[in-house]
Design a protein around this motif. Structure first.
Motif, mmCIF file in Angstrom:
data_model
loop_
_atom_site.group_PDB
_atom_site.id
_atom_site.type_symbol
_atom_site.label_atom_id
_atom_site.label_comp_id
_atom_site.label_asym_id
_atom_site.label_seq_id
_atom_site.Cartn_x
_atom_site.Cartn_y
_atom_site.Cartn_z
ATOM 1 N N HIS A 262 -13.843 3.309 -6.448
ATOM 2 C CA HIS A 262 -13.290 2.449 -7.484
ATOM 3 C C HIS A 262 -12.216 1.556 -6.876
ATOM 4 O O HIS A 262 -11.549 1.927 -5.905
ATOM 5 C CB HIS A 262 -12.693 3.298 -8.610
ATOM 6 N N ARG A 263 -12.023 0.370 -7.444
ATOM 7 C CA ARG A 263 -10.999 -0.544 -6.930
ATOM 8 C C ARG A 263 -9.615 0.074 -6.984
ATOM 9 O O ARG A 263 -8.767 -0.185 -6.123
ATOM 10 C CB ARG A 263 -11.002 -1.855 -7.726
ATOM 11 N N ASN A 264 -9.347 0.895 -7.992
ATOM 12 C CA ASN A 264 -8.041 1.548 -8.084
ATOM 13 C C ASN A 264 -7.822 2.519 -6.928
ATOM 14 O O ASN A 264 -6.711 2.646 -6.402
ATOM 15 C CB ASN A 264 -7.910 2.289 -9.416
ATOM 16 N N THR A 265 -8.905 3.216 -6.541
ATOM 17 C CA THR A 265 -8.828 4.131 -5.392
ATOM 18 C C THR A 265 -8.546 3.352 -4.117
ATOM 19 O O THR A 265 -7.734 3.765 -3.276
ATOM 20 C CB THR A 265 -10.143 4.919 -5.240
ATOM 21 N N LEU A 266 -9.232 2.214 -3.967
ATOM 22 C CA LEU A 266 -9.000 1.361 -2.814
ATOM 23 C C LEU A 266 -7.547 0.885 -2.768
ATOM 24 O O LEU A 266 -6.892 0.952 -1.722
ATOM 25 C CB LEU A 266 -9.937 0.160 -2.840
ATOM 26 N N GLN A 267 -7.043 0.406 -3.880
ATOM 27 C CA GLN A 267 -5.676 -0.093 -3.915
ATOM 28 C C GLN A 267 -4.674 1.014 -3.604
ATOM 29 O O GLN A 267 -3.669 0.779 -2.927
ATOM 30 C CB GLN A 267 -5.370 -0.694 -5.300
ATOM 31 N N TYR A 268 -4.964 2.215 -4.069
ATOM 32 C CA TYR A 268 -4.088 3.357 -3.769
ATOM 33 C C TYR A 268 -4.024 3.605 -2.258
ATOM 34 O O TYR A 268 -2.945 3.819 -1.694
ATOM 35 C CB TYR A 268 -4.593 4.606 -4.486
ATOM 36 N N ARG A 269 -5.182 3.558 -1.596
ATOM 37 C CA ARG A 269 -5.213 3.791 -0.145
ATOM 38 C C ARG A 269 -4.508 2.670 0.610
ATOM 39 O O ARG A 269 -3.808 2.930 1.608
ATOM 40 C CB ARG A 269 -6.666 3.917 0.324
ATOM 41 N N ILE A 270 -4.687 1.432 0.167
ATOM 42 C CA ILE A 270 -4.013 0.308 0.824
ATOM 43 C C ILE A 270 -2.506 0.447 0.687
ATOM 44 O O ILE A 270 -1.758 0.277 1.665
ATOM 45 C CB ILE A 270 -4.490 -1.028 0.220
ATOM 46 N N ASP A 271 -2.042 0.758 -0.508
ATOM 47 C CA ASP A 271 -0.602 0.942 -0.740
ATOM 48 C C ASP A 271 -0.065 2.099 0.098
ATOM 49 O O ASP A 271 1.059 2.038 0.619
ATOM 50 C CB ASP A 271 -0.335 1.202 -2.222
ATOM 51 N N LYS A 272 -0.868 3.139 0.224
ATOM 52 C CA LYS A 272 -0.465 4.301 1.022
ATOM 53 C C LYS A 272 -0.295 3.920 2.484
ATOM 54 O O LYS A 272 0.675 4.332 3.151
ATOM 55 C CB LYS A 272 -1.514 5.411 0.874
ATOM 56 N N PHE A 273 -1.238 3.122 3.003
ATOM 57 C CA PHE A 273 -1.134 2.683 4.398
ATOM 58 C C PHE A 273 0.106 1.810 4.601
ATOM 59 O O PHE A 273 0.841 1.994 5.583
ATOM 60 C CB PHE A 273 -2.381 1.894 4.807
ATOM 61 N N ILE A 274 0.320 0.864 3.709
ATOM 62 C CA ILE A 274 1.484 -0.032 3.827
ATOM 63 C C ILE A 274 2.774 0.765 3.787
ATOM 64 O O ILE A 274 3.713 0.515 4.557
ATOM 65 C CB ILE A 274 1.459 -1.090 2.705
ATOM 66 N N ASP A 275 2.837 1.760 2.916
ATOM 67 C CA ASP A 275 4.036 2.591 2.795
ATOM 68 C C ASP A 275 4.293 3.390 4.066
ATOM 69 O O ASP A 275 5.435 3.511 4.525
ATOM 70 C CB ASP A 275 3.879 3.527 1.599
ATOM 71 N N LYS A 276 3.212 3.935 4.673
ATOM 72 C CA LYS A 276 3.378 4.773 5.868
ATOM 73 C C LYS A 276 3.625 3.960 7.138
ATOM 74 O O LYS A 276 4.345 4.389 8.038
ATOM 75 C CB LYS A 276 2.142 5.653 6.065
ATOM 76 N N SER A 277 2.990 2.791 7.232
ATOM 77 C CA SER A 277 3.095 1.991 8.459
ATOM 78 C C SER A 277 4.200 0.947 8.405
ATOM 79 O O SER A 277 4.707 0.512 9.444
ATOM 80 C CB SER A 277 1.763 1.285 8.736
ATOM 81 N N GLY A 278 4.545 0.523 7.193
ATOM 82 C CA GLY A 278 5.533 -0.546 7.052
ATOM 83 C C GLY A 278 4.984 -1.915 7.374
ATOM 84 O O GLY A 278 5.747 -2.869 7.538
ATOM 85 N N ILE A 279 3.653 -2.052 7.446
ATOM 86 C CA ILE A 279 3.010 -3.327 7.791
ATOM 87 C C ILE A 279 2.242 -3.851 6.587
ATOM 88 O O ILE A 279 1.404 -3.150 6.025
ATOM 89 C CB ILE A 279 2.060 -3.177 8.989
ATOM 90 N N GLN A 280 2.513 -5.084 6.192
ATOM 91 C CA GLN A 280 1.805 -5.719 5.092
ATOM 92 C C GLN A 280 0.458 -6.264 5.582
ATOM 93 O O GLN A 280 0.301 -6.628 6.750
ATOM 94 C CB GLN A 280 2.635 -6.865 4.505
ATOM 95 N N LEU A 281 -0.501 -6.312 4.681
ATOM 96 C CA LEU A 281 -1.829 -6.823 5.034
ATOM 97 C C LEU A 281 -2.139 -8.152 4.368
ATOM 98 O O LEU A 281 -3.254 -8.665 4.491
ATOM 99 C CB LEU A 281 -2.900 -5.798 4.628
ATOM 100 N N LYS A 282 -1.166 -8.735 3.683
ATOM 101 C CA LYS A 282 -1.421 -9.936 2.901
ATOM 102 C C LYS A 282 -1.431 -11.212 3.734
ATOM 103 O O LYS A 282 -1.927 -12.238 3.291
ATOM 104 C CB LYS A 282 -0.378 -10.065 1.787
ATOM 105 N N ASP A 283 -0.852 -11.164 4.940
ATOM 106 C CA ASP A 283 -0.842 -12.364 5.768
ATOM 107 C C ASP A 283 -1.648 -12.138 7.041
ATOM 108 O O ASP A 283 -1.989 -11.010 7.389
ATOM 109 C CB ASP A 283 0.594 -12.795 6.109
ATOM 110 N N PHE A 284 -1.930 -13.229 7.735
ATOM 111 C CA PHE A 284 -2.780 -13.176 8.923
ATOM 112 C C PHE A 284 -2.176 -12.288 10.007
ATOM 113 O O PHE A 284 -2.880 -11.506 10.647
ATOM 114 C CB PHE A 284 -2.981 -14.592 9.467
ATOM 115 N N TYR A 285 -0.872 -12.368 10.219
ATOM 116 C CA TYR A 285 -0.229 -11.657 11.318
ATOM 117 C C TYR A 285 -0.306 -10.145 11.128
ATOM 118 O O TYR A 285 -0.603 -9.395 12.066
ATOM 119 C CB TYR A 285 1.217 -12.121 11.462
#
Length: 303
Positions: A262-285
């Motif tokens: 589900h898209r909500n599950t996907l968003q949860y995993r993305i948020d989890k990665f960003i929280d643990k790594s401190g790296i945003q995925l919204k920009d190219f860099y």
């Protein structure tokens, strides 16, 4: 070590040096430490046994000369440093390399099927019993990626064999044509041997990021590892989710569909990665940095 294989594969042949006139009915392995060679009948090896032997010894695929006169000219040029075949100066060509996962198919039937997909006549030469090259002259009608994917699916269903292609760039006729082909051949070999074998259609753009990651200096790899690997090691599911997300251009709907979540599950995993790594995925860099880490992590799993 190779001598021990004689007791397992009774019809195999041991050679004191590289075979001079090798048969295409055998797989040939060498042991560089002992300078020995062994030929094992292809029919006696299962896929698992072949994979195991390839991890222990070096597998050699001997080049098979072609008998067609036009193809023979290209064969000599590409593999024996012969003269460049004659073409008009403004001609451009591309090399479409292919590899079969079986050596039991009839080459004439494969050639006929390949010829049928192209609107213009193409030249086909074989490197060995499972690898070959389609030489296509540049024109206004060339196969699209979708048509190439359809071609792989048709060949697989008709011949019950998996086939992979590397689609080269169009190059003008010049003295550099052979060297450009050899570079593309290296990319294809890398792609088939390292982490990209789940794809049927390979290109420079698809392979080069992984190729670049593989050849990074160890100190640079270590810097990426220190930042992101810990997150992936703790949660392999997070790694696979993020990699598919990046490969699908940050398209959440398409990623969720491919992962069957589900898209909500996907968003949860993305948020989890960003929280643990401190790296945003919204920009190219951020996306580029994380994708590089995904490639390095994937390569570490294959070792």
């Amino acid at each position: 070590m190779l001598k021990k294989l004689l007791s397992i594969y009774e019809n195999s042949i041991l050679f004191p040096a590289k075979p001079v006139n090798p048969s295409d009915q055998f797989y040939f392995f060498s042991n560089e430490m002992e300078n020995e060679w062994i030929g094992i009948p292809k029919g006696e090896l299962t896929e698992k046994e072949l994979t195991l032997l390839k991890t222990m010894y070096q597998l050699f695929e001997f080049h098979i000369p072609t008998s067609n006169s036009t193809a023979k000219g290209w064969d000599l040029y590409l593999f024996s440093e012969g003269p460049l075949p004659n073409y008009k100066p403004d001609t451009s060509l591309r090399f479409i390399q292919f590899q079969l996962n079986s050596t039991d198919t009839v080459q004439n039937e494969i050639e006929s099927a390949l010829q049928g997909f192209f609107s213009e006549e193409v030249i086909i030469i074989w490197e060995n019993s499972s690898q070959g090259i389609v030489i296509e002259e540049g024109n206004s009608i060339t196969l699209t990626d979708e048509e190439l994917i359809s071609m792989t699916e048709t060949l697989e269903s008709d011949f019950y064999v998996k086939i992979s292609f590397f689609i080269g760039k169009f190059h003008p006729i010049s003295d550099q044509l052979r060297s450009k082909f050899l570079v593309e051949k290296e990319y294809f070999s890398f792609g088939m041997a390292n982490f990209i074998t789940n794809l049927n259609i390979l290109t420079f753009e698809r392979i080069f990021p992984a190729y670049l990651a593989y050849h990074l200096p160890p100190e640079i790899k270590q810097r990426v590892i220190q930042v992101i690997f810990r997150v992936f090691k703790e949660d392999h599911e997070l790694y696979s989710t993020i990699k598919v997300f990046l490969e699908n251009n940050l398209n959440a709907s398409l990623t969720a569909k491919k992962l069957y979540i589900h898209r909500n599950t996907l968003q949860y995993r993305i948020d989890k990665f960003i929280d643990k790594s401190g790296i945003q995925l919204k920009d190219f860099y951020g996306a580029f940095t994380v994708f590089l880490a995904c490639l390095l992590f994937e390569q570490s799993l294959a070792k």
